[in-house]
Design a protein around this motif. Structure first.
Motif, short mmCIF file in Angstrom:
data_model
loop_
_atom_site.label_atom_id
_atom_site.label_comp_id
_atom_site.label_asym_id
_atom_site.label_seq_id
_atom_site.Cartn_x
_atom_site.Cartn_y
_atom_site.Cartn_z
N PRO A 132 -28.41 43.61 -10.44
CA PRO A 132 -29.06 44.69 -11.19
C PRO A 132 -28.05 45.75 -11.64
CG PRO A 132 -30.31 44.15 -9.20
CD PRO A 132 -29.04 43.37 -9.12
N GLY A 133 -26.98 45.93 -10.89
CA GLY A 133 -25.97 46.93 -11.25
C GLY A 133 -24.86 46.38 -12.13
N GLY A 134 -25.03 45.18 -12.67
CA GLY A 134 -24.00 44.56 -13.51
C GLY A 134 -23.30 43.43 -12.78
#
Ligand SMILES: Cc1cc2nc3c(=O)[nH]c(=O)nc-3n(C[C@H](O)[C@H](O)[C@H](O)COP(=O)(O)O)c2cc1C
Length: 360
Positions: A132-134
């Protein structure tokens, strides 16, 4: 000999030599990891292939990757896959299920019960995975204890039995593309010093135990094996791929599996090709895959370099690829943005050719 000549593959008589390559398309139901009605429609649209190999399907709850990938370890998944195989058979097709375990390429956050990715050795894949954070680099996996290996072999065998109960005509063991079996096979990912590492016989042992266990469940003539002997961007590679594949092919010849499926790009220089080594040591059918079009496929068949040709991206965009090959018709253009997007767009909505009778 053409793409349209029939071919026996293990227990099956195929009407042509055109194979739909395994293609993960992320259209499964996210929580249950069951294929949906859309998945059944997608495969049924492609049933004119001599053989369909399904998307790589997870063998256990431990092996989890991107949203929408499918599995074959619960009764719900078996029932859902039965609807897929029924749809393919009702459309006149044949379908094997590709079985895999991610090994060091599992997403740590998605493994149940706080588990951690496991592989033959604690060497990280040189690649990233989506979070989700890359994107994040894969962490080093935990090296499997010797005692953890037999349960993994059993999980593959159970998955194969499930595949047959779900109506698949056979299974393809995914020994390619840097996943768990491939991690064991190649010396860039396997530094084990026990029975499952070392020379080619040790590194092939995990694969061959899986082949034997699955053959014991469903018969060797319903088992194919896929390899990708050339180096991968994620660092999965071997110092002597020819020797590794010679050993594997010789062992699979003894076991009389249904076929060997080799990912080897059509443009591979002659002196770097592994297919001839497989051919010299394995008398069963060979499938080649990687960048083929009609001309390069028919040339490979005519020259006796392969028995069948698998098409990957070609099958994403062309449900009627067999008909297009037959008529020398142009291929639809694939849209990479929808390869893993979920939904019908770019999945079941690529147009088929109009029937010949309507064309005049
Ligand atoms: C979207 C996509 C998903 C793929 N999924 C799988 C897979 O699940 N299992 C596998 O062995 N190979 C997978 N591949 C690789 C293909 O089977 C094939 O080897 C590759 O696309 C090269 O063949 P082509 O040039 O005909 O496309 C995938 C490729 C693409 C483009």
């Amino acid at each position: 000999m053409t793409l349209f000549s029939p071919q026996r593959v293990g227990a099956l008589d195929l009407p042509n030599r055109i194979v739909m390559a395994p293609l993960g398309r992320a259209r499964g139901a996210p929580a249950s990891r069951e294929p949906t009605a859309l998945v059944a429609q997608y495969y049924a649209q492609r049933a004119s292939a001599g053989l369909i190999v399904s998307e790589a399907t997870h063998i256990s709850a431990e092996t989890v990757s991107r949203r929408g990938t499918t599995a074959i370890h619960t009764e719900g998944q078996v029932a859902a896959w039965s609807r897929v195989t029924d749809a393919v058979h009702a459309s006149g097709g044949r379908i094997f299920q590709q079985l895999f375990h991610l090994g060091r390429k599992a997403d740590p956050a998605l493994i149940p019960d706080g588990g951690w990715p496991r592989g033959p050795s604690a060497i990280a894949a040189n690649a990233t995975y989506a979070t989700p954070g890359g994107p994040k680099p894969f962490p080093a996996p935990r090296a499997l204890e010797r005692s953890e290996i037999p349960p993994l072999v059993e999980a593959f065998a159970r998955a194969a039995a499930n595949a047959r109960r779900a109506g698949f005509d056979g299974v393809e063991i995914h020994g390619a593309n840097g996943f768990l079996i491939d991690q064991f096979l190649r010396d860039g990912a396997n530094l084990r010093q026990d029975l499952y590492g070392g020379d080619v016989d040790g590194r092939s042992r995990f694969l061959l135990e899986i082949v034997d266990a699955i053959a014991g469940q469903i018969g060797a003539n319903r088992v194919g094996v896929r390899f990708s002997p050339h180096p991968l961007a994620d660092g999965t590679q071997d110092t002597e791929p020819g020797r590794l594949l010679k050993h594997a092919a010789t062992q699979l010849e003894k076991r009389a599996v249904a076929y060997i499926h080799l990912v080897e790009p059509a443009e591979t220089p002659v002196d770097a090709r592994i297919a001839p080594i497989v051919r010299q040591n394995f008398s069963g059918p060979l499938i080649l895959c990687g960048g083929y079009d009609k001309t390069s496929a028919e040339t490979a068949l005519r020259e006796g370099r392969t028995d069948l040709v698998a098409f990957g991206v070609g099958y994403i965009a062309n449900p009627d690829l067999v008909e297009r090959l037959r008529r020398d018709a142009p291929w639809n253009t694939p849209d990479p943005d929808t390869f893993y997007s979920g939904g019908a767009a770019g999945y079941t909505d690529y147009p088929a050719l109009r029937p010949v009778t309507e064309r005049a």
